[in-house]
Design an enzyme around this catalytic site. Sequence first.
Site, short mmCIF file in Angstrom:
data_model
loop_
_atom_site.label_atom_id
_atom_site.label_comp_id
_atom_site.label_asym_id
_atom_site.label_seq_id
_atom_site.Cartn_x
_atom_site.Cartn_y
_atom_site.Cartn_z
N LYS A 1 0.83 -1.21 0.00
CA LYS A 1 0.00 0.00 0.00
C LYS A 1 0.87 1.27 0.00
CE LYS A 1 -3.91 -2.29 2.30
NZ LYS A 1 -4.93 -2.19 3.38
N TYR B 1 -12.50 -1.42 -3.33
CA TYR B 1 -12.98 -1.55 -1.95
C TYR B 1 -14.49 -1.32 -1.83
CZ TYR B 1 -8.32 -2.16 0.09
OH TYR B 1 -7.10 -2.66 0.45
N THR C 1 -5.48 -6.94 10.77
CA THR C 1 -5.72 -5.64 10.14
C THR C 1 -5.11 -4.51 10.94
OG1 THR C 1 -7.83 -6.55 9.36
CG2 THR C 1 -7.55 -4.16 9.21
N ARG D 1 2.55 -6.76 8.86
CA ARG D 1 1.92 -5.56 9.43
C ARG D 1 2.55 -5.17 10.76
NH1 ARG D 1 -4.19 -7.06 7.42
NH2 ARG D 1 -4.22 -5.72 5.58
N ASN E 1 -2.01 0.21 6.76
CA ASN E 1 -1.48 -1.05 7.28
C ASN E 1 -0.63 -1.84 6.29
OD1 ASN E 1 -3.55 -1.88 5.69
ND2 ASN E 1 -4.77 -2.80 7.32
N HIS F 1 -2.15 -5.41 1.49
CA HIS F 1 -3.46 -6.04 1.32
C HIS F 1 -3.24 -7.52 1.04
CE1 HIS F 1 -7.40 -7.04 -0.37
NE2 HIS F 1 -6.74 -7.64 -1.34
N GLU G 1 -9.73 -9.97 -7.71
CA GLU G 1 -8.76 -8.89 -7.50
C GLU G 1 -7.57 -9.01 -8.45
OE1 GLU G 1 -10.02 -8.51 -2.78
OE2 GLU G 1 -8.01 -9.24 -3.31
P1 ATP Z 1 -7.17 -5.75 3.31
O1 ATP Z 1 -8.50 -6.07 2.67
O2 ATP Z 1 -6.58 -4.43 2.86
O3 ATP Z 1 -6.19 -6.89 3.16
P2 ATP Z 1 -8.18 -6.59 5.86
O4 ATP Z 1 -8.84 -7.68 5.08
O5 ATP Z 1 -7.25 -6.98 6.95
O6 ATP Z 1 -7.37 -5.61 4.88
P3 ATP Z 1 -10.70 -5.20 5.82
O7 ATP Z 1 -11.70 -5.36 6.89
O8 ATP Z 1 -10.91 -5.86 4.51
O9 ATP Z 1 -9.27 -5.62 6.45
O10 ATP Z 1 -10.49 -3.64 5.61
C1 ATP Z 1 -9.92 -3.14 4.41
C2 ATP Z 1 -8.99 -2.00 4.75
O11 ATP Z 1 -9.76 -0.91 5.23
C3 ATP Z 1 -8.00 -2.27 5.87
O12 ATP Z 1 -6.84 -2.98 5.46
C4 ATP Z 1 -7.64 -0.87 6.29
O13 ATP Z 1 -6.73 -0.25 5.37
C5 ATP Z 1 -9.00 -0.18 6.20
N1 ATP Z 1 -9.71 -0.24 7.49
C6 ATP Z 1 -10.32 -1.30 8.04
N2 ATP Z 1 -10.86 -1.01 9.23
C7 ATP Z 1 -10.57 0.31 9.43
C8 ATP Z 1 -10.85 1.23 10.48
N3 ATP Z 1 -11.55 0.86 11.56
N4 ATP Z 1 -10.41 2.50 10.33
C9 ATP Z 1 -9.71 2.89 9.24
N5 ATP Z 1 -9.42 2.07 8.21
C10 ATP Z 1 -9.83 0.80 8.31
MG MG Z 2 -9.96 -7.33 3.34
#
Ligand code: ATP
Ligand code: MG
Length: 139
Positions: free
Chosen positions: A11, A51, A93, A104, A114, A117, A128
């Site tokens: 990212k 997203y 996450t 991470r 973070n 992805h 994706e």
């Molecule tokens: P990713 O899909 O990026 O691999 P993830 O699967 O661990 O991450 P998701 O729940 O899919 O987490 O959330 C997608 C992304 O949205 C997170 O990686 C983060 O960048 C952002 N995100 C998630 N929760 C929050 C939050 N509470 N506040 C701010 N950003 C968030």
């Molecule tokens: Mg995710």
Amino acid sequence: MIANRTFTMIKPDAVENGHIGGILDKITSAGFKIVAMKYTQLSTRDAEEFYAVHKERPFYGELVEFMSRGPIVAAILEKDNAVEDFRALIGATNPAEAAEGTIRKLYATSIGENAVHGSDSDENAAIEGAFHFAGREVF
Ligand code: ATP
Ligand code: MG
């Protein structure tokens, strides 16, 4: 895409902080083979679409702005049990909850920014991967 593949992005935060090399080393050292890779930048529309599943979440606007603010590295990775093993390698996450040694834990700065992805299912890995790569770019 077949079941032993997953999709990842390094990212914008991790690119800005100079962690491309460190993250790729963690990925290849863990046994993942890179079968597609590019250095690119998401437009606002790309990030909104990628997203879209989070559209109703309060952090969606912030997430779209973050993911489109600078270049990323997008890649398709191959390994047995790729999706699950890659999620274990990247960690939770929220980096504060990520296990020691995970990408991470090492490189993320916050729950929003973070570092990486990782796809959450074989089906999403295929969607994706196809979002970012033409068939002839996958080896
Ligand atoms: P990713 O899909 O990026 O691999 P993830 O699967 O661990 O991450 P998701 O729940 O899919 O987490 O959330 C997608 C992304 O949205 C997170 O990686 C983060 O960048 C952002 N995100 C998630 N929760 C929050 C939050 N509470 N506040 C701010 N950003 C968030
Ligand atoms: Mg995710």
